[in-house]
Design an enzyme around this catalytic site. Structure first.
Site, PDB file in Angstrom:
ATOM      1  N   HIS A  19       7.742 -17.664  11.892  1.00 34.43           N
ATOM      2  CA  HIS A  19       7.338 -16.603  11.386  1.00 34.43           C
ATOM      3  C   HIS A  19       8.313 -15.501  12.207  1.00 34.43           C
ATOM      4  O   HIS A  19       7.997 -15.245  13.122  1.00 34.43           O
ATOM      5  CB  HIS A  19       6.032 -16.400  11.897  1.00 34.43           C
ATOM      6  CG  HIS A  19       5.323 -14.981  11.526  1.00 34.43           C
ATOM      7  ND1 HIS A  19       6.070 -14.320  10.565  1.00 34.43           N
ATOM      8  CD2 HIS A  19       4.180 -14.462  11.772  1.00 34.43           C
ATOM      9  CE1 HIS A  19       5.251 -13.091  10.392  1.00 34.43           C
ATOM     10  NE2 HIS A  19       4.229 -13.235  11.119  1.00 34.43           N
ATOM     11  N   CYS A  57      -0.476 -10.497   6.262  1.00 38.64           N
ATOM     12  CA  CYS A  57      -1.505  -9.548   6.937  1.00 38.64           C
ATOM     13  C   CYS A  57      -0.340  -8.969   8.044  1.00 38.64           C
ATOM     14  O   CYS A  57       0.704  -9.655   8.208  1.00 38.64           O
ATOM     15  CB  CYS A  57      -2.454 -10.395   7.733  1.00 38.64           C
ATOM     16  SG  CYS A  57      -2.031 -11.679   8.723  1.00 38.64           S
ATOM     17  N   CYS A 115       4.438  -7.494  10.524  1.00 38.43           N
ATOM     18  CA  CYS A 115       4.934  -8.713   9.897  1.00 38.43           C
ATOM     19  C   CYS A 115       5.109  -8.566   8.338  1.00 38.43           C
ATOM     20  O   CYS A 115       5.746  -9.549   7.717  1.00 38.43           O
ATOM     21  CB  CYS A 115       3.793  -9.624   9.783  1.00 38.43           C
ATOM     22  SG  CYS A 115       3.236 -10.176  11.532  1.00 38.43           S
TER      23      CYS A 115
END
Length: 395
Positions: free
Chosen positions: A350, A380, A91
């Site tokens: 996202h 994270c 990510c």
């Protein structure tokens, strides 16, 4: 001493990462190319002067394979002499791209470089690159046994360990939508022609498709837990199962790009210097909890910059799941009023590889809006890692 500065930031609006989403008809190379072309055009930069293009992308398979960064450069119309590479730190991939770009500038390898990210989760679904394969191998299994779990369960474990109630998680999700709806699109969001898979019909948008202004905590409270199964309930009897689709980040399509320069080069070219990249960190953390790396990454980057948590004017902490941000806030003592002030991934979405660059674009906009000096971004990452970046706004 050479300084890496951020000159501009752009992104597409984010579409829902499923068939029928507003960007689901876009090839990911074209989404990326749109942001690369825009980030140089807006500043009148000759793309031939770009020393490298570093792009984050997680699912590097199918339409996102074969070094999608190079496809984006060629699709943007850059000279064929401009190189490009694709990186995967889950990510945080495009935040890592920014780190590599800034480090290259400071080291003298680059004067002008683009850090970017892209992910089309409607066309290349999450975990596509893994397929049916075991990504861990025998040595990982020997070390961790069956303790490694998917991120939804990690989020449940974090909520349990930090004593976060279902009500607190639901309220945080409502906050994300409320702030995102209030903020609306800022100057970094490019007008993009919508394509739901049926072709483009001249209808443009700057709005993130996932933002729902009508969201209420009461409505969220009626949703069922998203990750509980009978098998997992037996395996983790201590869990209350609080995480829902609404307290998780949205699966999305989108791209974002950041123009990074050496400060003297930016001043010579007469382009605005928005912020200086002052410090960066990357850490590994418990791969079972997986999402808590933002806590040590924040501590490490603050120490590197010689700052305290109270010095930071605005934070961007990726809303992978609501408990990630709330546990981070408990541990760091950050003022929540300074965190994700325009909403976050729970509302905006996202798109994995693009999120790091998107967070930086939001951080710069929030610093400008508030007249702040210091901004901190952290995200994270799968496998128990995290990146953090501190920038200093230039008034």
């Amino acid at each position: 001493m050479r300084e890496a500065v951020l000159v501009d930031a752009v992104r597409t609006p984010f579409g829902r990462g499923r068939p029928g989403g507003i960007l689901s008809g876009w090839h990911p190379v074209d989404l990326l190319a749109t942001t690369l072309a825009a980030v140089v055009d807006r500043q009148g930069i000759d793309p031939a002067t770009v020393d490298d293009v570093i792009v984050g992308c997680v699912s590097q398979v199918g339409e996102q394979s074969f070094n999608i960064a190079r496809g984006g450069v060629l699709g943007a119309g850059f000279p064929v002499s401009v190189p490009a590479t694709t990186v995967d730190r889950q990510c945080g991939s495009s935040q890592q791209a920014l780190h590599f770009a800034a480090q290259g500038v400071i080291a003298g390898a680059y004067d002008v470089v683009i850090a970017a990210g892209v992910e089309s989760m409607s066309r290349v679904p999450m975990f596509s690159s893994r397929g049916d394969a075991d990504p861990n191998g025998t040595m990982v299994a020997a070390r961790f046994g069956d303790s490694l779990v998917q991120q939804g369960v990690s989020a449940e474990l974090i909520a349990q360990r930090w004593g976060l109630s279902r009500g607190a998680l639901d309220a945080f999700a409502e906050r994300s939508h409320r702030l995102a709806a209030k903020a609306g699109p800022s100057g970094e969001v490019l007008p993009v022609e919508m394509d739901r898979g049926d072709g483009r019909h001249g209808e443009f948008t700057t709005l993130d498709e996932g933002v729902r202004p009508e969201t209420t905590a009461e409505g969220i409270s009626r949703l069922r837990p998203a990750f509980r199964t009978d098998e997992l309930a037996r395996r983790f009897p201590e869990l209350d199962w609080k995480i829902t689709a609404a307290t998780s980040s949205q699966i999305s399509d989108g791209a974002a790009a950041l123009l990074v320069m050496e400060r003297a080069t930016a001043e010579r070219l007469g382009v605005p210097v928005r912020a200086i990249v002052r410090a960066f960190s990357v850490v590994g953390d418990d791969p079972t909890l997986m999402l808590t790396g933002v806590i040590p990454a924040t501590r490490k980057v603050l120490a590197s910059a010689g700052l305290t948590i109270d010095d930071i004017d605005v934070f961007e902490v990726n809303e992978a799941f609501a408990p990630v941000v709330l546990a981070w806030q408990q541990e760091t003592g950050a003022d929540l009023e300074r965190v994700n002030v325009h909403g976050g991934a729970i509302a905006n979405g996202h798109p994995l590889g693009a999120s790091g660059a998107k967070l930086m674009s939001s951080l710069l906009a929030a610093l400008d809006e508030r007249g702040g000096r210091w901004g901190l971004q952290t995200i994270c990452e799968g496998g128990g890692m995290a990146n953090a970046t501190i920038v200093e706004r230039v008034a």
